[in-house]
Design an enzyme around this catalytic site. Structure first.
Site, PDB file in Angstrom:
ATOM      1  N   HIS A 131      20.414   9.732  20.169  1.00  0.00           N
ATOM      2  CA  HIS A 131      19.223  10.126  20.906  1.00  0.00           C
ATOM      3  C   HIS A 131      18.689  11.427  20.310  1.00  0.00           C
ATOM      4  O   HIS A 131      19.348  12.058  19.466  1.00  0.00           O
ATOM      5  CB  HIS A 131      19.534  10.308  22.390  1.00  0.00           C
ATOM      6  N   ASP A 161      12.119  13.070  19.120  1.00  0.00           N
ATOM      7  CA  ASP A 161      11.373  11.843  19.405  1.00  0.00           C
ATOM      8  C   ASP A 161       9.901  11.953  19.015  1.00  0.00           C
ATOM      9  O   ASP A 161       9.365  11.072  18.334  1.00  0.00           O
ATOM     10  CB  ASP A 161      11.461  11.507  20.898  1.00  0.00           C
TER      11      ASP A 161
END
Length: 373
Positions: A131, A161
């Site tokens: 992540h 991200d």
């Protein structure tokens, strides 16, 4: 043709989380025709109102079973009509499905194939899960974030991200589109969040090597300095201070009546300066401090919540936020003043696929087989 500099560019976006949709949104905002390909089950559950977020604005959606030969064949037909594919799987998954770069570029040599992953397409970690926090951790970036004497603090999932991932992929698509104008050929983009996060910190390696950047939370820009930090106000809100240059600092101390502060160029004085600033800011509410610093060059601003930001006079004047279907959200950026941006609307289903090379009878057959939704 639609509005925006990317009008006429067609993008197939394989549904995913955060960075892939963000890249697709950036392209759609500026005029690209983005078709999001979901799972059939997701479309069936949601019906004719797509489950969509701000990241899906301006897109059309369908469901396609990519685990069936007919679904793969259909995706290839769509790719033959596309300029760009955005793929968000772990390395090797697209190839196993039969929709990898070589599969699609064999039928469309001009296709730009954008691959969005955390670790990249190769390297020891490429096949593993991760992540945002993991990608910024091994890039070295996370080690720099946080206050002195405290553990590293991830800045939610913005750096990996969105900035290091989705934005870099959108940038890569634009580079590839520009290159294609000269060569006539497509391109494969390997957009890895770990690479993008590392690149965002390009200013700091030289500073570290030259001894100008020390331990986390002790430096000029990471809350180590009292001139670059946030301070609580009397009503429990906060003001942000960025008075780095001498002239801006002089204006801050004058506005606050703190001309007797010790020399800020001596780091030994930083704790005392911070304590004085903290006490002073606690003496007034945030609204009162906003009045004090209104129109000044002290580089002092209120820390606004996400619900307050759209109402700030500057944001209202610029149209920094817009309302789409009753939801307030950030407007497209950057602004191309001669082109404008696409009309903004929530995602909608695409029922007529004829413009993508699939006639109505073929679509009807695919729906009946459960391949298309």
């Amino acid at each position: 043709m639609g509005k925006g500099p990317l009008a006429g560019v067609r993008v197939l976006e394989l549904a995913g989380l955060a960075p892939g949709p963000f890249a697709g949104m950036m392209l759609a905002d500026h005029g690209a025709e983005v078709l999001r390909v979901d799972r059939v089950s997701a479309v069936t559950r949601a019906g004719d109102q797509p489950s969509a977020t701000v990241l899906d604005r301006g897109k059309r959606t369908i469901g396609l079973d990519l685990k069936s030969p007919r679904g793969v064949e259909t995706f290839k037909r769509l790719a033959a009509e596309a300029d760009v594919v955005i793929e968000v799987f772990r390395p090797g998954v697209a190839e196993r499905l039969g929709i990898g770069p070589e599969d699609l570029r064999a039928i469309n040599p001009r296709l730009i194939y954008g691959r969005m992953t955390g670790w990249g397409q190769e390297g020891p970690l490429a096949p593993t899960a991760g992540h945002d926090i993991d990608y910024i951790a091994i890039s070295g970036v996370l080690s720099m974030l946080g206050r002195a004497g405290e553990k590293p603090t991830p800045p939610i999932n913005i750096l990996g991200d969105f900035a290091g991932g989705g934005l870099m992929l959108a940038y890569g698509v634009l580079l590839a589109l520009f290159e294609r104008e000269r060569t006539g050929r497509g391109q494969v983009i390997d957009a890895a969040m770990v690479d993008g996060a590392a690149l965002l910190f390009s200013m700091f390696p030289a500073m570290i090597a030259n001894g100008l950047w020390g331990e986390r939370g002790t430096n000029l820009l990471d809350t180590g300095s009292p001139m670059y930090d946030t301070y609580e106000t009397a009503d429990g809100d906060f003001m942000a201070v960025g008075s780095l240059e001498p002239q801006f600092w002089a204006e801050l101390v004058a506005k606050m009546g703190l001309e007797d502060l010790p020399d800020r160029d001596d780091r030994a004085n930083w704790p005392a300066i911070r304590a004085r600033l903290a006490d002073a800011f606690k003496s007034k509410t945030r609204a009162e401090w906003e009045k004090v610093f209104e129109g000044s060059d002290a580089c002092v601003s209120p820390v606004l919540s996400m619900s307050e930001a759209p109402e700030h006079p500057h944001n209202r004047a610029r149209g920094t936020f817009v309302e789409v279907a009753g939801l307030t959200q950030a407007a497209p950026a950057p602004r191309l003043l001669d082109s404008g941006h696409a009309d903004l609307a929530p995602a909608t289903r695409l029922h007529d696929l004829s413009s993508w090379g699939i006639d109505e009878q073929a679509a009807k057959d695919l729906r009946a087989e459960g391949v298309l939704a």
